[in-house]
Design a protein around this motif. Structure first.
Motif, mmCIF file in Angstrom:
data_model
loop_
_atom_site.group_PDB
_atom_site.id
_atom_site.type_symbol
_atom_site.label_atom_id
_atom_site.label_comp_id
_atom_site.label_asym_id
_atom_site.label_seq_id
_atom_site.Cartn_x
_atom_site.Cartn_y
_atom_site.Cartn_z
ATOM 1 N N VAL A 66 -9.873 46.789 28.782
ATOM 2 C CA VAL A 66 -10.319 45.404 29.043
ATOM 3 C C VAL A 66 -9.409 44.711 30.052
ATOM 4 O O VAL A 66 -9.897 43.947 30.897
ATOM 5 C CB VAL A 66 -10.484 44.556 27.751
ATOM 6 C CG1 VAL A 66 -11.458 45.203 26.792
ATOM 7 C CG2 VAL A 66 -9.189 44.274 27.058
ATOM 8 N N LEU A 67 -8.120 44.997 30.003
ATOM 9 C CA LEU A 67 -7.219 44.319 30.957
ATOM 10 C C LEU A 67 -7.504 44.770 32.382
ATOM 11 O O LEU A 67 -7.444 43.971 33.317
ATOM 12 C CB LEU A 67 -5.752 44.583 30.584
ATOM 13 C CG LEU A 67 -5.272 43.879 29.317
ATOM 14 C CD1 LEU A 67 -3.923 44.427 28.862
ATOM 15 C CD2 LEU A 67 -5.189 42.371 29.526
ATOM 16 N N ASN A 116 -9.968 57.565 35.137
ATOM 17 C CA ASN A 116 -11.153 57.091 35.881
ATOM 18 C C ASN A 116 -11.631 55.707 35.435
ATOM 19 O O ASN A 116 -12.483 55.111 36.083
ATOM 20 C CB ASN A 116 -12.295 58.127 35.865
ATOM 21 C CG ASN A 116 -12.736 58.441 34.455
ATOM 22 O OD1 ASN A 116 -12.387 57.718 33.521
ATOM 23 N ND2 ASN A 116 -13.496 59.509 34.281
ATOM 24 N N LEU A 117 -11.083 55.161 34.354
ATOM 25 C CA LEU A 117 -11.448 53.786 33.975
ATOM 26 C C LEU A 117 -10.600 52.743 34.716
ATOM 27 O O LEU A 117 -10.726 51.548 34.471
ATOM 28 C CB LEU A 117 -11.332 53.585 32.464
ATOM 29 C CG LEU A 117 -12.374 54.339 31.630
ATOM 30 C CD1 LEU A 117 -12.180 54.066 30.151
ATOM 31 C CD2 LEU A 117 -13.796 53.950 32.048
ATOM 32 N N SER A 137 -14.588 49.757 23.752
ATOM 33 C CA SER A 137 -14.872 48.544 24.535
ATOM 34 C C SER A 137 -15.527 48.883 25.870
ATOM 35 O O SER A 137 -16.121 48.023 26.516
ATOM 36 C CB SER A 137 -13.587 47.740 24.769
ATOM 37 O OG SER A 137 -12.605 48.570 25.357
ATOM 38 N N ASN A 138 -15.430 50.158 26.273
ATOM 39 C CA ASN A 138 -16.111 50.596 27.481
ATOM 40 C C ASN A 138 -17.466 51.229 27.129
ATOM 41 O O ASN A 138 -18.464 51.003 27.797
ATOM 42 C CB ASN A 138 -15.225 51.600 28.233
ATOM 43 C CG ASN A 138 -15.765 51.877 29.616
ATOM 44 O OD1 ASN A 138 -16.656 52.698 29.763
ATOM 45 N ND2 ASN A 138 -15.265 51.160 30.600
ATOM 46 N N LEU A 172 -8.772 39.254 22.981
ATOM 47 C CA LEU A 172 -7.337 39.523 22.841
ATOM 48 C C LEU A 172 -6.713 39.786 24.214
ATOM 49 O O LEU A 172 -5.638 39.256 24.535
ATOM 50 C CB LEU A 172 -7.121 40.723 21.914
ATOM 51 C CG LEU A 172 -5.681 41.174 21.705
ATOM 52 C CD1 LEU A 172 -4.850 40.067 21.054
ATOM 53 C CD2 LEU A 172 -5.621 42.432 20.837
ATOM 54 N N GLY A 173 -7.400 40.591 25.031
ATOM 55 C CA GLY A 173 -6.926 40.856 26.390
ATOM 56 C C GLY A 173 -6.792 39.552 27.167
ATOM 57 O O GLY A 173 -5.799 39.321 27.862
ATOM 58 N N GLY A 174 -7.781 38.689 26.999
ATOM 59 C CA GLY A 174 -7.760 37.392 27.683
ATOM 60 C C GLY A 174 -6.538 36.588 27.295
ATOM 61 O O GLY A 174 -5.856 36.000 28.149
ATOM 62 N N CYS A 175 -6.221 36.577 26.025
ATOM 63 C CA CYS A 175 -5.082 35.749 25.620
ATOM 64 C C CYS A 175 -3.763 36.363 26.085
ATOM 65 O O CYS A 175 -2.813 35.633 26.356
ATOM 66 C CB CYS A 175 -5.173 35.333 24.161
ATOM 67 S SG CYS A 175 -4.196 36.153 22.981
#
Ligand SMILES: Nc1ncnc2c1ncn2[C@@H]1O[C@H](COP(=O)(O)OP(=O)(O)O)[C@@H](O)[C@H]1O
Ligand SMILES: [Mg+2]
Length: 267
Positions: free
Chosen positions: A26-27, A78-79, A211-212, A226-229
């Motif tokens: 996610v990050l 690759n992500l 999440s992917n 969580l990544g956002g915070c």
């Protein structure tokens, strides 16, 4: 400023490696950050396997033994993020050298995530020492709460700040230890409440972070929040079901309040 974030617990199987792989996803893909994940579970590494990286010539062990420069151990996933795997074959190392080796990488990444060992020995202590901040992963049962309190105490002795607790595998049963119990026992905010979800295992069977693979699952949205915070951004959940639930919701969940506080503090 690069952040080195250690993801710890003094218990196996609570979801550290799952959290690290999903946060990396996610990050890098939702927040466009340059991310490196490092397998600091030196004696029982699984990070590379979770990410489908089955064969690699060099490992973190070779870096710590000064056999290769750290850049030679970096694999491109690759992500969109980078990975330093640990050796599946036991090799003698000094885990405390990790801190110095990672210092050289800070200029290339926004966030470096360390997947920790669950063993209360120099392996987990090396992660604590090498990290700027820590997340403790817990599950909603009493034995794990005990180990979470222990992890918080050990980290405090090592003087590494604990940013938050990730509460994983929640089934919303009334016999479970809840968010309030955990915050009361540890004085650390819970920043994510992740449901038990069989899709985690389905995604793992394909070596892809859930999440992917299933980006719209509740669990995946919680990882995005969580990544956002972590990066000081709030992630907006635009799913129709969430809009309906929001209308019926009586109060904002405590983990949302905690995340908003953290985002404000970063701003
Ligand atoms: N929220 C979840 N729902 C269902 N299974 C999960 C969840 N989180 C983790 N798991 C599964 O639990 C097991 C242990 O997770 P793992 O991340 O390897 O824990 P740790 O790194 O703390 O030992 C794995 O099989 C993983 O797929
Ligand atoms: Mg693990």
């Amino acid at each position: 400023m690069t952040k080195i974030i250690g993801v710890i617990s003094i218990k196996g199987g609570v979801g550290k490696t799952t959290a690290v792989t999903n946060l990396a996803n996610v990050l890098s893909n939702e927040f466009d950050k340059k991310v490196l994940v490092v397998d600091a579970n030196f004696s029982a590494p699984t990070l590379a396997l979770y990410l489908g990286l089955k064969e690699y010539d060099f490992s973190l062990h070779d870096v710590l033994n000064d056999k290769i420069p750290v850049s030679d151990a970096i694999l491109k996933h690759n992500l969109g993020f980078d990975v330093i795997p640990s050796s599946l074959v036991p090799k003698k190392i000094n885990p405390y050298d990790l801190k110095e080796k990672l210092e050289h990488l800070k200029e290339y990444y926004d966030i470096i995530l360390l997947d920790s060992s669950p063993n209360l020995n120099e392996e987990i202590l090396a992660t604590m020492v090498a990290s700027d901040e820590l997340f403790v992963v817990s599950t909603p049962d009493h034995p794990t709460l005990k180990s979470t309190i222990n992890a918080v105490n050990v980290a405090q002795k090592k003087k590494t700040p604990i940013t938050g607790i990730i509460l994983n595998r929640v089934r919303n049963k009334n016999f479970e230890v809840n968010l309030n119990d955990i915050e009361l026992a540890t004085s650390v905010p819970v920043l994510a409440v992740l449901p038990e979800d069989v899709k985690v295992l389905e995604a793992l069977s394909r070596s892809i972070p859930v999440s992917n693979y299933y980006p719209k699952r509740d669990l995946s949205i919680e990882y995005k929040k969580l990544g956002g915070c972590i990066v000081g951004n709030s992630f907006k959940d635009n799913r129709f079901i969430t809009k309906v639930k929001d209308v019926l919701k009586r109060e904002i969940p405590k983990q949302e309040v905690n995340r908003s506080c953290m985002i404000e503090a970063i701003k």
